[in-house]
Design an enzyme around this catalytic site. Structure first.
Site, PDB file in Angstrom:
ATOM      1  N   SER A 268      36.244  35.244  49.649  1.00  0.00           N
ATOM      2  CA  SER A 268      36.030  36.431  49.527  1.00  0.00           C
ATOM      3  C   SER A 268      34.629  36.872  48.617  1.00  0.00           C
ATOM      4  O   SER A 268      34.241  35.877  48.039  1.00  0.00           O
ATOM      5  CB  SER A 268      37.054  37.160  48.618  1.00  0.00           C
TER       6      SER A 268
ATOM      7  N   TYR B 237      42.280  36.240  40.827  1.00  0.00           N
ATOM      8  CA  TYR B 237      41.992  36.067  42.527  1.00  0.00           C
ATOM      9  C   TYR B 237      40.413  35.661  42.673  1.00  0.00           C
ATOM     10  O   TYR B 237      40.096  34.860  43.401  1.00  0.00           O
ATOM     11  CB  TYR B 237      42.113  37.615  42.930  1.00  0.00           C
TER      12      TYR B 237
END
Length: 189
Positions: free
Chosen positions: A159, A172
């Site tokens: 990401s 995350y």
């Protein structure tokens, strides 16, 4: 689906984890559109079956817990029996969890009734790390063995949070940075 280009993947076998989700289902469909036989691994069997139904006969949906090596090995056995050795792996299983997410954008003293960084649960952090890093590690251990023999490629879904963390999701962001690092390590290995 209209692909910008067509690659002949006929005779190739691809595994996609998290294949019942929005992003990974599109990867699976694109691989199938290029002729690959695609194994759709997801803990949500119904979601994987729905995607397999859209793809057709070159798809195999398998309920798989990517945090359980025995579950991954059982999936590999099914894939070998139906399609043969694996050429491509896309590790897309992952995500975040509310237990590892802050309510506020910044750390300020006025966080009453808000979950701040200081309120995050250790179990939430560990779950997010396992969901992203441990799953990619275990799945790669199982399927890369095929690729050592046949050649192949592994894609780990990271990401932009790995490079520019967003607020509220420290676990995350760190987990995706770990995925990027693991991918670089694999490339050298």
């Amino acid at each position: 689906m209209k692909l910008p280009y067509q690659i002949d993947l006929g005779g190739k076998v691809a595994v996609v984890t998290g294949a019942g989700g929005v992003l990974m289902s599109e990867f699976a469909k694109a691989l199938a559109a290029c002729g690959a036989k695609v194994a759709l691994l997801d803990i949500n069997e119904e979601a994987a079956k729905a995607v397999a139904g859209e793809i057709g006969g070159n798809a195999l949906a398998i309920a798989t817990n990517c945090l359980d090596k025995q579950s991954i090995l059982a999936a590999r056995d099914q894939i070998h029996a139906r399609f043969g050795k694996v050429n491509f792996l896309i590790n897309g299983a992952g995500g975040n969890n509310p237990r590892a997410t802050c309510d506020n954008e910044v750390m300020t003293p006025d966080t009453e009734n808000l979950k701040s960084f200081f309120d995050l649960e250790e179990s939430g952090l560990k779950f997010v790390f396992d969901l992203n890093i441990t799953s990619a590690f275990l799945v790669t251990q199982v399927f890369a063995e095929d690729m050592v023999q046949t050649g192949g490629n592994i894609i780990n879904i990271s990401s932009m949070n790995a490079f520019r963390p967003l607020t509220k999701i420290p676990a995350y962001s760190a987990a995706k940075a770990g995925i990027s690092n693991f991918t670089q390590w694999l490339a050298v290995h």
